[in-house]
Structures are given as C-alpha cells and as structure tokens.
Design a protein around this motif. Structure first.
Motif, PDB file in Angstrom:
ATOM      1  N   SER A   1       0.839  -1.187   0.000  1.00 13.53           N
ATOM      2  CA  SER A   1       0.000   0.000   0.000  1.00 13.53           C
ATOM      3  C   SER A   1       0.882   1.248   0.000  1.00 13.53           C
ATOM      4  O   SER A   1       2.085   1.179   0.238  1.00 13.53           O
ATOM      5  N   THR A   2       0.250   2.388  -0.260  1.00 18.88           N
ATOM      6  CA  THR A   2       0.976   3.651  -0.230  1.00 18.88           C
ATOM      7  C   THR A   2       0.596   4.425   1.026  1.00 18.88           C
ATOM      8  O   THR A   2      -0.522   4.325   1.526  1.00 18.88           O
ATOM      9  N   VAL A   3       1.545   5.185   1.526  1.00 13.69           N
ATOM     10  CA  VAL A   3       1.331   6.031   2.697  1.00 13.69           C
ATOM     11  C   VAL A   3       1.514   7.473   2.258  1.00 13.69           C
ATOM     12  O   VAL A   3       2.599   7.864   1.836  1.00 13.69           O
ATOM     13  N   GLY A   4       0.443   8.244   2.332  1.00 16.05           N
ATOM     14  CA  GLY A   4       0.508   9.631   1.890  1.00 16.05           C
ATOM     15  C   GLY A   4       1.211  10.519   2.893  1.00 16.05           C
ATOM     16  O   GLY A   4       1.345  10.191   4.077  1.00 16.05           O
ATOM     17  N   ALA A   5       1.669  11.666   2.396  1.00 15.18           N
ATOM     18  CA  ALA A   5       2.286  12.655   3.269  1.00 15.18           C
ATOM     19  C   ALA A   5       1.201  13.400   4.043  1.00 15.18           C
ATOM     20  O   ALA A   5       0.096  13.607   3.560  1.00 15.18           O
ATOM     21  N   GLY A   6       1.525  13.788   5.269  1.00 16.56           N
ATOM     22  CA  GLY A   6       0.591  14.568   6.057  1.00 16.56           C
ATOM     23  C   GLY A   6      -0.433  13.723   6.775  1.00 16.56           C
ATOM     24  O   GLY A   6      -0.536  12.507   6.565  1.00 16.56           O
ATOM     25  N   PRO A   7      -1.222  14.346   7.631  1.00 15.04           N
ATOM     26  CA  PRO A   7      -2.227  13.612   8.407  1.00 15.04           C
ATOM     27  C   PRO A   7      -3.394  13.148   7.544  1.00 15.04           C
ATOM     28  O   PRO A   7      -3.700  13.726   6.507  1.00 15.04           O
ATOM     29  N   LEU A   8      -4.033  12.093   7.981  1.00 16.38           N
ATOM     30  CA  LEU A   8      -5.201  11.538   7.292  1.00 16.38           C
ATOM     31  C   LEU A   8      -6.360  12.530   7.350  1.00 16.38           C
ATOM     32  O   LEU A   8      -6.620  13.135   8.382  1.00 16.38           O
ATOM     33  N   THR A   9      -7.055  12.691   6.220  1.00 18.53           N
ATOM     34  CA  THR A   9      -8.197  13.604   6.152  1.00 18.53           C
ATOM     35  C   THR A   9      -9.501  12.811   6.155  1.00 18.53           C
ATOM     36  O   THR A   9      -9.518  11.614   5.823  1.00 18.53           O
ATOM     37  N   PRO A  10     -10.626  13.443   6.503  1.00 13.71           N
ATOM     38  CA  PRO A  10     -11.912  12.739   6.437  1.00 13.71           C
ATOM     39  C   PRO A  10     -12.205  12.194   5.044  1.00 13.71           C
ATOM     40  O   PRO A  10     -12.724  11.080   4.905  1.00 13.71           O
ATOM     41  N   ALA A  11     -11.901  12.967   3.999  1.00 14.63           N
ATOM     42  CA  ALA A  11     -12.172  12.504   2.642  1.00 14.63           C
ATOM     43  C   ALA A  11     -11.383  11.241   2.326  1.00 14.63           C
ATOM     44  O   ALA A  11     -11.898  10.311   1.685  1.00 14.63           O
ATOM     45  N   GLN A  12     -10.126  11.176   2.754  1.00 17.08           N
ATOM     46  CA  GLN A  12      -9.326   9.970   2.532  1.00 17.08           C
ATOM     47  C   GLN A  12      -9.898   8.785   3.302  1.00 17.08           C
ATOM     48  O   GLN A  12      -9.964   7.673   2.786  1.00 17.08           O
TER      49      GLN A  12
ATOM     50  N   ASN B   1      -9.368   4.864   2.350  1.00 19.87           N
ATOM     51  CA  ASN B   1      -8.798   4.342   3.588  1.00 19.87           C
ATOM     52  C   ASN B   1      -7.354   3.875   3.431  1.00 19.87           C
ATOM     53  O   ASN B   1      -7.092   2.667   3.313  1.00 19.87           O
ATOM     54  N   PRO B   2      -6.375   4.778   3.472  1.00 18.14           N
ATOM     55  CA  PRO B   2      -4.974   4.375   3.361  1.00 18.14           C
ATOM     56  C   PRO B   2      -4.504   3.429   4.466  1.00 18.14           C
ATOM     57  O   PRO B   2      -3.483   2.763   4.318  1.00 18.14           O
ATOM     58  N   VAL B   3      -5.249   3.366   5.579  1.00 15.59           N
ATOM     59  CA  VAL B   3      -4.858   2.449   6.661  1.00 15.59           C
ATOM     60  C   VAL B   3      -5.030   0.997   6.219  1.00 15.59           C
ATOM     61  O   VAL B   3      -4.307   0.116   6.664  1.00 15.59           O
ATOM     62  N   CYS B   4      -5.981   0.734   5.341  1.00 24.74           N
ATOM     63  CA  CYS B   4      -6.210  -0.571   4.698  1.00 24.74           C
ATOM     64  C   CYS B   4      -6.879  -1.615   5.580  1.00 24.74           C
ATOM     65  O   CYS B   4      -7.780  -2.318   5.138  1.00 24.74           O
ATOM     66  N   THR B   5      -6.423  -1.770   6.805  1.00 22.61           N
ATOM     67  CA  THR B   5      -6.887  -2.869   7.644  1.00 22.61           C
ATOM     68  C   THR B   5      -6.712  -2.504   9.108  1.00 22.61           C
ATOM     69  O   THR B   5      -5.793  -1.754   9.476  1.00 22.61           O
ATOM     70  N   MET B   6      -7.579  -3.041   9.976  1.00 19.10           N
ATOM     71  CA  MET B   6      -7.429  -2.818  11.408  1.00 19.10           C
ATOM     72  C   MET B   6      -6.097  -3.340  11.922  1.00 19.10           C
ATOM     73  O   MET B   6      -5.586  -2.851  12.934  1.00 19.10           O
ATOM     74  N   SER B   7      -5.510  -4.307  11.236  1.00 17.83           N
ATOM     75  CA  SER B   7      -4.222  -4.857  11.647  1.00 17.83           C
ATOM     76  C   SER B   7      -3.103  -3.827  11.581  1.00 17.83           C
ATOM     77  O   SER B   7      -1.997  -4.081  12.053  1.00 17.83           O
ATOM     78  N   ASN B   8      -3.389  -2.680  10.987  1.00 19.48           N
ATOM     79  CA  ASN B   8      -2.390  -1.644  10.773  1.00 19.48           C
ATOM     80  C   ASN B   8      -2.519  -0.486  11.746  1.00 19.48           C
ATOM     81  O   ASN B   8      -1.651   0.377  11.799  1.00 19.48           O
ATOM     82  N   LEU B   9      -3.596  -0.442  12.522  1.00 25.47           N
ATOM     83  CA  LEU B   9      -3.930   0.743  13.313  1.00 25.47           C
ATOM     84  C   LEU B   9      -3.383   0.666  14.733  1.00 25.47           C
ATOM     85  O   LEU B   9      -3.571  -0.323  15.435  1.00 25.47           O
ATOM     86  N   VAL B  10      -2.724   1.745  15.146  1.00 21.13           N
ATOM     87  CA  VAL B  10      -2.304   1.940  16.534  1.00 21.13           C
ATOM     88  C   VAL B  10      -2.898   3.261  17.000  1.00 21.13           C
ATOM     89  O   VAL B  10      -2.745   4.293  16.332  1.00 21.13           O
ATOM     90  N   VAL B  11      -3.593   3.262  18.126  1.00 23.10           N
ATOM     91  CA  VAL B  11      -4.280   4.464  18.601  1.00 23.10           C
ATOM     92  C   VAL B  11      -4.021   4.645  20.086  1.00 23.10           C
ATOM     93  O   VAL B  11      -3.939   3.668  20.843  1.00 23.10           O
ATOM     94  N   SER B  12      -3.857   5.883  20.512  1.00 17.42           N
ATOM     95  CA  SER B  12      -3.660   6.137  21.933  1.00 17.42           C
ATOM     96  C   SER B  12      -4.964   5.900  22.686  1.00 17.42           C
ATOM     97  O   SER B  12      -6.059   6.097  22.162  1.00 17.42           O
ATOM     98  N   ARG B  13      -4.836   5.477  23.921  1.00 16.57           N
ATOM     99  CA  ARG B  13      -6.020   5.225  24.740  1.00 16.57           C
ATOM    100  C   ARG B  13      -6.868   6.493  24.869  1.00 16.57           C
ATOM    101  O   ARG B  13      -8.104   6.437  24.810  1.00 16.57           O
ATOM    102  N   GLU B  14      -6.212   7.647  25.020  1.00 12.67           N
ATOM    103  CA  GLU B  14      -6.957   8.889  25.183  1.00 12.67           C
ATOM    104  C   GLU B  14      -7.757   9.230  23.930  1.00 12.67           C
ATOM    105  O   GLU B  14      -8.897   9.685  24.008  1.00 12.67           O
ATOM    106  N   ALA B  15      -7.154   9.031  22.749  1.00 14.25           N
ATOM    107  CA  ALA B  15      -7.872   9.313  21.505  1.00 14.25           C
ATOM    108  C   ALA B  15      -9.056   8.370  21.336  1.00 14.25           C
ATOM    109  O   ALA B  15     -10.126   8.773  20.851  1.00 14.25           O
ATOM    110  N   TRP B  16      -8.893   7.106  21.731  1.00 16.65           N
ATOM    111  CA  TRP B  16      -9.995   6.142  21.647  1.00 16.65           C
ATOM    112  C   TRP B  16     -11.146   6.578  22.539  1.00 16.65           C
ATOM    113  O   TRP B  16     -12.321   6.525  22.152  1.00 16.65           O
ATOM    114  N   LYS B  17     -10.822   7.056  23.738  1.00 15.43           N
ATOM    115  CA  LYS B  17     -11.872   7.512  24.657  1.00 15.43           C
ATOM    116  C   LYS B  17     -12.606   8.712  24.084  1.00 15.43           C
ATOM    117  O   LYS B  17     -13.839   8.811  24.192  1.00 15.43           O
ATOM    118  N   ARG B  18     -11.870   9.641  23.474  1.00 19.43           N
ATOM    119  CA  ARG B  18     -12.497  10.844  22.925  1.00 19.43           C
ATOM    120  C   ARG B  18     -13.384  10.521  21.728  1.00 19.43           C
ATOM    121  O   ARG B  18     -14.462  11.097  21.558  1.00 19.43           O
TER     122      ARG B  18
END
Length: 308
Positions: A137-148, A153-170
C-alpha cells in the motif's frame, strides 16, 4: 505488567489455520512491553485451544471467550480489558514484522505525538509463503483527512492501526454490528473530531488476501461502505468518495484474480460517479482502467504487483 506500553487486540473466529503464526509475530516484536488480548468469538474449531496453549506459556497473553458477537464488538471488548497506553489491533490471519511496535512507539514518543498511526501494508497471496508480499500500500504525506478515510482508507486494515487510549476515549468505540467498513467509519469519525492520524512509510504489516473471506466479497463491501458513507454525506463529497472507493474495488478485484468483468464493472461505476475523482491520481486511475480491460491477458503475479 499492570500498565504496559501496548495492548494488542486480536479477535478471532475459526482461525485455527493462522492464529498460531499471528501470535508468533506478536511475540517476535522487538518491543517487549505489551499485553496480548486474544479474543475467541465463538469458534467451533481449535482456535480457542491454540490460544489457551499459547497463554499458558507467556503471562503477557490473556484469553477472552465470547459467543459470536462479531468482530467490531469483539475488538471493543478487548479495548475494555486493555491496560496499555497505546492500543494496537491485529486480525487473526495477518502478521506483523518484528519492528512494528517499535516504529509506532518511536513515533508516538516524538515531540508532536499523533493520536493514531499506521504504516504500509504488503499483500500476501495465500497460495504462497508468508515471507514475501507481492505488492504494498501507499502512505501519503501529512495527516489523514476525512475525505481519505471515507473514500479509500490508506490504513487498509485494522491490523495496521495503533491508537492512543486517550484518543480512543475521545472518539468512541467501533460501531457494533458492522461487517464491513467499521475501520473506515471509526477513522472518518476520528478525523472529523480533529484526531491527528499519520502514517509510517515502511511495510510493517503483512495482510493475507483471500478470495473466500468477507473482505473479498466485493458486493457486500460496496453495500457496507454505502451504509456507512451516507452518514457523512453532508461533510464530504460522497460522489467523489464513491468514485475512489469503486476504483479501490476494481483494483482489489484485479489483485485477487476475480473475472475481468468484475473489475470493469467497478471501474465504470467509478467513472460514472466522478471521472475527475477517479482519475485524480492519474497513474492509479489510468492503470486501473487499463487493467480492467486488459485483465484477461495479465498473469496473476503481474496483477498483484500492479494493483496494490
């Protein structure tokens, strides 16, 4: 280990053929400070037995047994039991390279720590060894946007996602009951809430493609995407997003060796929704169109390389 750096969440249902290798890829991580939550979701094969055997050998492994609640709910329950500052998801038939958690830990410890992160993914042909992927897959420059997030979905799969506990709570948990696009729905919600999600341009996940699983059922994927995308139609250009998503489905059909007519159908749908969005990435759009019509004449190995 009451508060590890990472909590790794692995939901599984009837994954006896792959779960041992998935667990091994977590245990091989260069970062050792993690807990691994193995969630059996009503398996009728040896999945739970394999999990319990692995947990008996390593105190960092914990097994949760559920009764067929679905992947999204299983992941949410895993997070409810997690203690790590960072939460990493991994599906039961995917693999991580040994440096996966190390790379994310360094990024999240940086001066501008993201709320979530992802990396490049390599796609594995199940008929071959897990050692090498055929495309990435390709990884774009800059932060992920809602449109992307909504469109491709450049993340492609849940197997690729790492999220902070605080962000998950928010942001809130995954939407229960979704079989497709639950990751995109969460990413769209997170980006619209202002979460800073960035990529690591390095292959850290090995994603197993298969022509027999849920994620290869393109019609259901498209229907699931439409149900989720409708809720964001007042915040993103849905016709443009659907054009890009249809381009993704056409490329997936080509990569999985589906009949050429399937790829043509999605390519033409994408052009109908928005030619400018479909062809905004001229290389990707042009190659997808060419592949959709030349597919019968391309060897599968070449399809895999061209249509990541």
């Amino acid at each position: 280990m009451s508060n590890p750096d990472f909590s790794v969440i692995v939901p599984a249902r009837n994954a006896a053929a792959t779960i041992a290798a998935t667990i091994a890829s977590v245990l091989a991580q260069t970062v050792r400070d993690f807990e691994l939550l193995l969630i059996d979701d009503g398996s009728t094969d040896r999945t739970l037995h394999i999990m319990l055997e692995a947990a008996a050998l390593d105190e960092r492994l914990h097994v949760i047994s559920l009764d067929g609640v679905g992947a999204a709910r299983a992941r949410n329950i895993g997070v409810e039991h997690a203690h790590g500052a960072l939460i990493a998801f991994l599906d039961a038939d995917d693999l991580w390279v040994p440096e996966k958690l190390e790379r994310h830990a360094a990024l999240h410890a940086g001066p501008v720590a993201p709320d979530a992160s992802y990396a490049a993914v390599t796609f594995l042909d199940p008929r071959r060894t897990y050692a090498h992927g055929s495309s990435r897959s390709t990884v774009g420059a800059g932060p992920l946007t809602p449109a992307q997030a909504v469109a491709e979905n450049p993340v492609c799969t849940m197997s690729n996602l790492v999220v902070s506990r605080e962000a998950w709570k928010r942001t809130g948990a995954l939407r229960n009951g979704m079989q497709h696009a639950e990751d995109q729905e969460w990413l769209a919600r997170a980006t619209l809430a202002g979460c800073h999600i960035v990529g690591i341009d390095e292959v850290l996940v090995r994603y197993r493609t298969t022509s027999g699983g849920l994620s290869s059922d393109l019609r259901r994927m498209h229907a699931g995407w439409r149900r989720f995308a409708r809720t964001y139609q007042d915040r993103v250009d849905i016709r443009a997003a659907e054009a890009v998503y249809c381009r993704y489905l056409a490329r997936r059909a080509l990569r999985l060796g589906e009949p050429a007519r399937v790829a043509r159908r999605y390519a033409l749908l994408g052009l109908r929704y928005s030619p400018s969005a479909f062809l905004a990435d001229r290389w990707r759009g042009g190659m997808t169109l060419a592949g959709a019509f030349a597919g019968p004449f391309l060897p599968l190995v070449l399809r895999n390389r061209l249509f990541a």
